[in-house]
Design an enzyme around this catalytic site. Structure first.
Site, PDB file in Angstrom:
ATOM      1  N   ASP A  23       0.816  -1.215   0.000  1.00  0.00           N
ATOM      2  CA  ASP A  23       0.000   0.000   0.000  1.00  0.00           C
ATOM      3  C   ASP A  23       0.851   1.267   0.000  1.00  0.00           C
ATOM      4  O   ASP A  23       0.672   2.153  -0.852  1.00  0.00           O
ATOM      5  CB  ASP A  23      -0.945   0.006   1.204  1.00  0.00           C
ATOM      6  CG  ASP A  23      -2.077  -1.003   1.045  1.00  0.00           C
ATOM      7  OD1 ASP A  23      -1.889  -2.001   0.328  1.00  0.00           O
ATOM      8  OD2 ASP A  23      -3.155  -0.785   1.628  1.00  0.00           O
ATOM      9  N   ARG A  57       0.973   4.824  17.382  1.00  0.00           N
ATOM     10  CA  ARG A  57       0.743   5.860  16.369  1.00  0.00           C
ATOM     11  C   ARG A  57       1.233   7.255  16.787  1.00  0.00           C
ATOM     12  O   ARG A  57       1.873   7.941  15.992  1.00  0.00           O
ATOM     13  CB  ARG A  57      -0.744   5.903  15.987  1.00  0.00           C
ATOM     14  CG  ARG A  57      -1.236   4.633  15.305  1.00  0.00           C
ATOM     15  CD  ARG A  57      -0.343   4.229  14.145  1.00  0.00           C
ATOM     16  NE  ARG A  57      -0.815   3.050  13.440  1.00  0.00           N
ATOM     17  CZ  ARG A  57      -0.101   1.969  13.217  1.00  0.00           C
ATOM     18  NH1 ARG A  57       1.139   1.886  13.669  1.00  0.00           N
ATOM     19  NH2 ARG A  57      -0.593   0.953  12.541  1.00  0.00           N
ATOM     20  N   ASP A  84      -6.640   4.665  12.782  1.00  0.00           N
ATOM     21  CA  ASP A  84      -5.276   5.169  12.639  1.00  0.00           C
ATOM     22  C   ASP A  84      -5.206   6.516  11.931  1.00  0.00           C
ATOM     23  O   ASP A  84      -4.336   7.332  12.232  1.00  0.00           O
ATOM     24  CB  ASP A  84      -4.409   4.146  11.907  1.00  0.00           C
ATOM     25  CG  ASP A  84      -3.944   3.029  12.821  1.00  0.00           C
ATOM     26  OD1 ASP A  84      -4.048   3.193  14.050  1.00  0.00           O
ATOM     27  OD2 ASP A  84      -3.478   1.988  12.311  1.00  0.00           O
ATOM     28  N   SER A 141      -5.144  -8.418   7.701  1.00  0.00           N
ATOM     29  CA  SER A 141      -4.154  -7.355   7.793  1.00  0.00           C
ATOM     30  C   SER A 141      -3.458  -7.465   9.146  1.00  0.00           C
ATOM     31  O   SER A 141      -4.106  -7.680  10.169  1.00  0.00           O
ATOM     32  CB  SER A 141      -4.843  -5.988   7.669  1.00  0.00           C
ATOM     33  OG  SER A 141      -3.928  -4.940   7.916  1.00  0.00           O
TER      34      SER A 141
END
Length: 400
Positions: free
Chosen positions: A17, A96, A125, A181
């Site tokens: 990605d 994050r 996210d 994922s």
């Protein structure tokens, strides 16, 4: 050639990605600087660097933020006994803001007006990255391709993304992609999406994560916590079996991940409420975090005043929600964190525990600041307690 749009620093993972996003950003006219955070994941960082440069990145930063992740993000969560919706230990949510902080630092160092990420338009996210970026640098401009119609209409599915990758020489895995994922850092591994979007699909125990599952032997550990001004963090772990000791924050955490992972500790399968409004199904492995959660909770109960602990429990709930929702770098989260830190001044001691078949068992504890009075609680010793006083206590409480 598209008109130049300036420089953008991309939070780059090296995967399909963000590799496609890197090429797409160049196609749009951006000069791209790739930033890959080493936050404890298993990754060939040099291969990722070469890949980003081959795709046209102007520069590549590979930043090791693992130590600050443990000391500045995980440790406050341990102090807080942070647990979102009673179950999730916030592995991704803690990572994050740590990643985003360095992202902004690099953008400022490079004079870039833009930062970019590969988070989807449906998840948490995107919120965590962007709230952190805006809090740390209000003038920064965020490019979020998965929310731009010109991007997601061009790539409505994975097939289109794969075709784009082949066209631009982006390596495409020849083996079938895992049907979910995965996100990995020091705190945890998470599995979401793909076949897991059906909540009836059973997780049959992935092989290759931290968790081993089905382990029948017992491993005993001793963990120490010390308290300073507004600080209580793990300072040492000792394996009671072989005497092995780890003292530095990063080594201690990595060691606990290894020990607990071998015993299948910290694996959960949950449905949670995303901040953006939808429910999602996730499977998480948080070995070291689970051990430290139980150890800290135990020593805290041993040393903390009852009424202070009640208030602190409410603060912990608020802290967990703020972190999950992306508000780590907010004034309210800073305030709550300071309050929780103040509650930790007396929290110090040693906890002995064992890990066995996926569970953490507390075996004993001791502390110089213990509020436990063995004589007072004893059934065999009266001490300074007058049993007759309990009659009035009961009568008063029964009035209503």
């Amino acid at each position: 050639m598209a008109q130049s749009k300036g420089t953008v620093v991309l939070a780059y993972s090296g995967g399909l990605d963000t590799s496609c996003i890197l090429a797409w950003l160049k196609e749009q006219g951006y000069d791209v600087i790739a930033y890959l955070a080493n936050i404890g994941q298993k990754e060939d960082f040099e291969a990722a660097r070469k890949k980003a440069l081959a795709l046209g990145a102007k520069k590549v930063y590979i930043e090791d933020v693992s130590r600050e992740f443990v000391e500045e993000f995980i440790w406050p969560a341990v102090q807080a006994n942070a647990l979102y919706e009673d179950r999730y230990l916030l592995g991704t949510a803690l990572a994050r803001p740590c990643i985003a902080r360095r992202l902004v630092e690099i953008a400022q160092r490079e004079g870039a007006q833009h930062v970019a990420h590969g988070a989807t338009g449906k998840g948490n996210d995107q919120v965590r990255f962007e709230l952190s970026c805006y809090a740390l640098c209000p003038k920064i401009k965020v490019v979020a391709p998965w929310r731009l119609p010109e991007f997601y209409q061009r790539f409505p599915g994975r097939r289109e993304l794969m075709d784009y990758a082949k066209k631009h020489g982006i390596p495409v895995p020849v083996t079938p992609q895992t049907p979910w994922s995965m996100d990995e850092n020091l705190m945890h591994i998470s599995y979401e999406a793909g076949i897991l979007e059906n909540p009836k699909v059973i997780d049959h125990g992935r092989h290759g994560g931290h968790g081993a599952g089905g382990v029948s032997c017992v491993r005993s550990l001793i963990g120490n916590f010390t308290a300073g001004p507004s600080v209580c963090v793990p300072v040492k772990v000792t394996n009671a079996g072989d005497g092995a000791t780890r003292s530095s924050a990063l080594e201690l955490f990595v060691y606990l991940n290894d020990i607990a992972g071998k015993h299948g500790v910290g694996r959960i399968d949950i449905v949670e409420n995303r901040f953006v409004g939808m429910k999602s199904r996730g499977i998480y492995e948080t070995p070291a975090g689970t051990i430290l959660y139980h150890a800290h909770l135990d020593i805290e109960a041993f040393t903390m005043d009852r009424e202070v602990r009640k208030i602190k429990q409410g603060l912990s709930l608020k802290f967990s929600e703020l972190v999950y929702n992306g508000f780590w770098h907010s004034p309210e989260c800073e305030f709550v964190g300071e309050c929780i830190g103040r509650s930790q001044e007396r929290v110090a001691g040693t906890v002995r525990l064992s890990v066995f078949k996926g569970q953490v068992y507390i075996l004993g504890r001791e502390s110089p600041g213990s509020l436990y009075n063995e004589e007072l609680v004893s059934m065999n010793v009266q001490g300074d307690y007058e049993p007759a006083d309990a009659t009035g206590f009961i009568n008063i409480n029964s009035l209503r």
